[in-house]
Write an enzyme that holds these catalytic residues in place. Structure first.
Site, PDB file in Angstrom:
ATOM      1  N   ASP A 177       0.937  -1.216   0.121  1.00  0.00           N
ATOM      2  CA  ASP A 177      -0.048   0.017   0.005  1.00  0.00           C
ATOM      3  C   ASP A 177       0.785   1.317  -0.037  1.00  0.00           C
ATOM      4  O   ASP A 177       1.647   1.544   1.045  1.00  0.00           O
ATOM      5  CB  ASP A 177      -0.883  -0.173   1.082  1.00  0.00           C
ATOM      6  CG  ASP A 177      -1.749   1.099   1.269  1.00  0.00           C
ATOM      7  OD1 ASP A 177      -1.400   2.173   1.074  1.00  0.00           O
ATOM      8  OD2 ASP A 177      -2.997   0.937   1.508  1.00  0.00           O
ATOM      9  N   HIS A 178       1.226   1.797  -1.275  1.00  0.00           N
ATOM     10  CA  HIS A 178       2.405   2.901  -1.267  1.00  0.00           C
ATOM     11  C   HIS A 178       2.108   3.989  -0.380  1.00  0.00           C
ATOM     12  O   HIS A 178       2.893   4.426  -0.103  1.00  0.00           O
ATOM     13  CB  HIS A 178       2.660   3.265  -2.746  1.00  0.00           C
ATOM     14  CG  HIS A 178       1.553   4.286  -3.148  1.00  0.00           C
ATOM     15  ND1 HIS A 178       0.344   3.906  -3.651  1.00  0.00           N
ATOM     16  CD2 HIS A 178       1.457   5.596  -3.443  1.00  0.00           C
ATOM     17  CE1 HIS A 178      -0.361   4.823  -4.033  1.00  0.00           C
ATOM     18  NE2 HIS A 178       0.465   5.903  -3.994  1.00  0.00           N
ATOM     19  N   HIS A 240      -6.071   2.479   1.064  1.00  0.00           N
ATOM     20  CA  HIS A 240      -5.099   3.847   1.419  1.00  0.00           C
ATOM     21  C   HIS A 240      -5.810   4.397   2.834  1.00  0.00           C
ATOM     22  O   HIS A 240      -5.285   4.883   3.829  1.00  0.00           O
ATOM     23  CB  HIS A 240      -4.787   4.718   0.555  1.00  0.00           C
ATOM     24  CG  HIS A 240      -4.297   4.076  -0.721  1.00  0.00           C
ATOM     25  ND1 HIS A 240      -3.540   3.273  -0.918  1.00  0.00           N
ATOM     26  CD2 HIS A 240      -4.474   4.215  -1.850  1.00  0.00           C
ATOM     27  CE1 HIS A 240      -3.091   3.126  -1.814  1.00  0.00           C
ATOM     28  NE2 HIS A 240      -3.799   3.791  -2.589  1.00  0.00           N
TER      29      HIS A 240
HETATM   30  C1  BG6 Z   1      -3.488   4.619  -6.402  1.00  0.00           C
HETATM   31  C2  BG6 Z   1      -4.626   4.599  -7.128  1.00  0.00           C
HETATM   32  O1  BG6 Z   1      -3.484   3.673  -5.545  1.00  0.00           O
HETATM   33  O2  BG6 Z   1      -3.363   5.882  -5.713  1.00  0.00           O
HETATM   34  C3  BG6 Z   1      -4.783   5.889  -8.136  1.00  0.00           C
HETATM   35  O3  BG6 Z   1      -5.069   3.439  -7.768  1.00  0.00           O
HETATM   36  C4  BG6 Z   1      -4.418   7.051  -7.444  1.00  0.00           C
HETATM   37  O4  BG6 Z   1      -6.213   6.052  -8.920  1.00  0.00           O
HETATM   38  C5  BG6 Z   1      -3.209   7.111  -6.657  1.00  0.00           C
HETATM   39  O5  BG6 Z   1      -4.385   8.102  -8.317  1.00  0.00           O
HETATM   40  C6  BG6 Z   1      -2.815   8.093  -5.792  1.00  0.00           C
HETATM   41  O6  BG6 Z   1      -1.454   8.007  -5.233  1.00  0.00           O
HETATM   42  P1  BG6 Z   1      -0.803   9.163  -5.005  1.00  0.00           P
HETATM   43  O7  BG6 Z   1       0.642   8.890  -4.456  1.00  0.00           O
HETATM   44  O8  BG6 Z   1      -0.423  10.132  -6.149  1.00  0.00           O
HETATM   45  O9  BG6 Z   1      -1.501  10.087  -4.160  1.00  0.00           O
END
Ligand code: BG6
Length: 495
Positions: A177-178, A240
């Site tokens: 989960d980045h 997230h």
């Molecule tokens: C991803 C989603 O997990 O997170 C995307 O699939 C979204 O739809 C993205 O745009 C948002 O990540 P960040 O790091 O740009 O806020």
């Protein structure tokens, strides 16, 4: 830190994620000396590429990272390409031969990281073949890093989990989960557990409500095919946002270790009230963007985006209220909202504190002075694009009389610090190399998140709504504002 030793096999090696995130992150680890001589990368995908072509692509993805040409070439020389059909057992035999060869050539001690960065329907097949074709060895470690989405609902996630667990033990599964790699998400624990001023107040006696906003200006871009099945609820909230709720709501762990943090997060998720479908409809609002302007750019309807159904009922916006039924949080709503094509990109958390018991500055007896309510103290955690936190307090305005006005104590990391801090993927890859699962999602967390989300999805599927209901460039439909207004609150952040 010591050099890490491993062979990475990236399934989906020609894909967007590999190019945008994985190769640059591996290169940063290389520049820091965390990867040196003893690493190699096998990229696999269906298309036929040569090693040379693959290395050119890899070099292209890192060209802006301030490496010398010598460094870039040396780094890229560790990359190998293997055309691969995930359903074909023979392809895994070739992969095994290449893995063995690289293991010897680079003295990788049998350490292996398998990274699944491709369409989720292949996750199970790949993992099964890793076992049946004897790619997994007894030597070193075998770890699996797996991208989202982890299932499309509880049942499919559970099925996938069983397939994976038949091959890998939970300790070797790293569900990405980045957001958990982001600096300010990791900082939530520091803010809470390193500051008695907050932790002593972190409960329903002092906190009125919690507001989490993950807004994006981007639309679905070229991901319509995926997104028009997923929608914002599954794309952002199931993973997230619920992870962030868990970090905000969990009890202090007895130690800051993977096992203790995980156990507290799971308990927090289990305390989130499972709504009935009727309650889900009352407490969750969905939206879909229509045409509109953000700054000077005009955008089209979601339904007109490529690969999106012309009558799509998929939401590009969600706002909702979670209730947490435990001693700490009973009665404190956790409001969340996220969406595409909103006013601006902004990820932030507002902790809204309760008012003082009596506002002594309220001058009821003097009719000439307007009655004023004190604004609440708000702790804001800025996750992106700027990173930092602020605390809004009330002070006296300079001058005669006694009027209070809010003052903001504001701390933001400088642009330079933010630019030089490791990217989420870089941190998570290093965690994976260290075998540290703290910033990944455990199955128990994923399972509970799906239980919460499935009810909302099912309720929505039974009750179609009129879309589009918010214009690109706004903060979502009216109902998202009403959701708080009916509880006597408002979104503290209104760009
Ligand atoms: C991803 C989603 O997990 O997170 C995307 O699939 C979204 O739809 C993205 O745009 C948002 O990540 P960040 O790091 O740009 O806020």
């Amino acid at each position: 830190m010591d050099e890490k030793i491993a062979l990475f096999t990236i399934f989906g090696g020609t894909g967007d994620l590999a190019k945008r995130k994985l190769y640059p992150s591996l290169f940063r680890l290389y520049q820091k000396g965390l990867l040196k001589e003893h690493f190699a990368v096998i990229g696999t995908a269906r298309r036929e590429w040569t090693d040379d072509y693959y290395r050119e692509i890899v070099q292209d993805t890192i060209k802006d990272l301030n490496g010398t040409q010598e460094e870039i070439t040396a780094f890229a020389s560790h990359f190998y390409y293997q055309a691969h059909n995930v359903n074909d057992s023979e392809n895994y035999d070739t992969l095994k031969a290449l893995s063995d060869e690289l293991n010897n050539r680079y003295q990788l001690e049998g350490n292996h990281i398998y990274y699944l960065a491709m369409a989720p329907q292949f996750f199970g097949t790949i993992v099964r073949h890793l076992k049946s074709q004897n790619i997994l060895t007894e030597e070193g470690f075998d770890r699996l890093i797996i991208e989202k989405p982890f299932g499309a609902d509880y049942n499919s996630a559970n099925e996938l989990n069983e397939e994976i667990r038949a091959v890998f033990p939970e300790k070797d599964i790293f569900r990405i989960d980045h957001y958990l790699g982001k600096e300010m998400i990791q900082n939530i624990s520091a803010i809470r557990f390193a500051n008695n001023i907050f932790e002593s107040q972190w409960n329903n006696r002092y906190i009125d409500n919690v507001q989490i906003t993950f807004s994006e200006c981007l639309g679905v871009e070229d991901r319509g095919g995926y997104y028009d099945h997923s929608g914002a609820l599954k794309d952002m909230v199931q993973n997230h946002i619920l992870q962030v709720v868990a970090l905000l709501a969990m009890e202090p762990p007895v130690a800051f270790s993977e096992a203790e943090i995980r156990s507290e997060k799971v308990k927090a998720l289990k305390a989130i009230r499972l709504y009935s479908e009727e309650e889900a409809l009352q407490n969750f609002v969905r939206g879909q963007y229509g045409a509109g302007k953000i700054e000077d750019n005009q955008y089209i309807d979601y339904r007109a985006e490529p690969h999106v159904h012309e009558n799509s009922q998929i939401e590009t916006f969600v706002a909702g209220k979670f209730l947490i039924d435990n001693f700490r949080w009973s009665g404190v709503p956790f409001y969340i909202r996220t969406g595409k094509r909103m006013t601006e990109k902004g990820t932030r958390i507002n902790i809204v504190f309760k008012q003082v018991p009596v506002n002594v500055f309220r001058r009821d007896c003097d009719e000439n002075i307007e009655k004023t309510d004190l604004p609440p103290n708000v702790l804001t955690i800025y996750i992106q694009p700027t990173e930092g936190f602020s605390l809004t307090l009330n002070g006296k305005e300079i001058g005669q009389g006694f009027t209070t006005s809010p003052a903001k104590l504001d701390f933001r990391h400088s642009a330079e610090t933010t630019a030089n801090s490791p990217e989420a993927y870089e941190k998570l890859l290093l965690d994976g190399l260290n075998g540290d699962g703290t910033n990944f999602s455990h199955w128990d967390e994923v399972a509970q998140s799906w239980r919460i989300i499935d009810i909302i999805r099912q309720a929505w599927d039974k009750t179609p709504v009129a879309f589009p209901n918010y214009a690109a460039g706004t903060m979502g439909p009216e109902a998202a504002f009403d959701l708080l207004a009916q509880d006597g609150f408002h979104w503290e952040w209104q760009p």
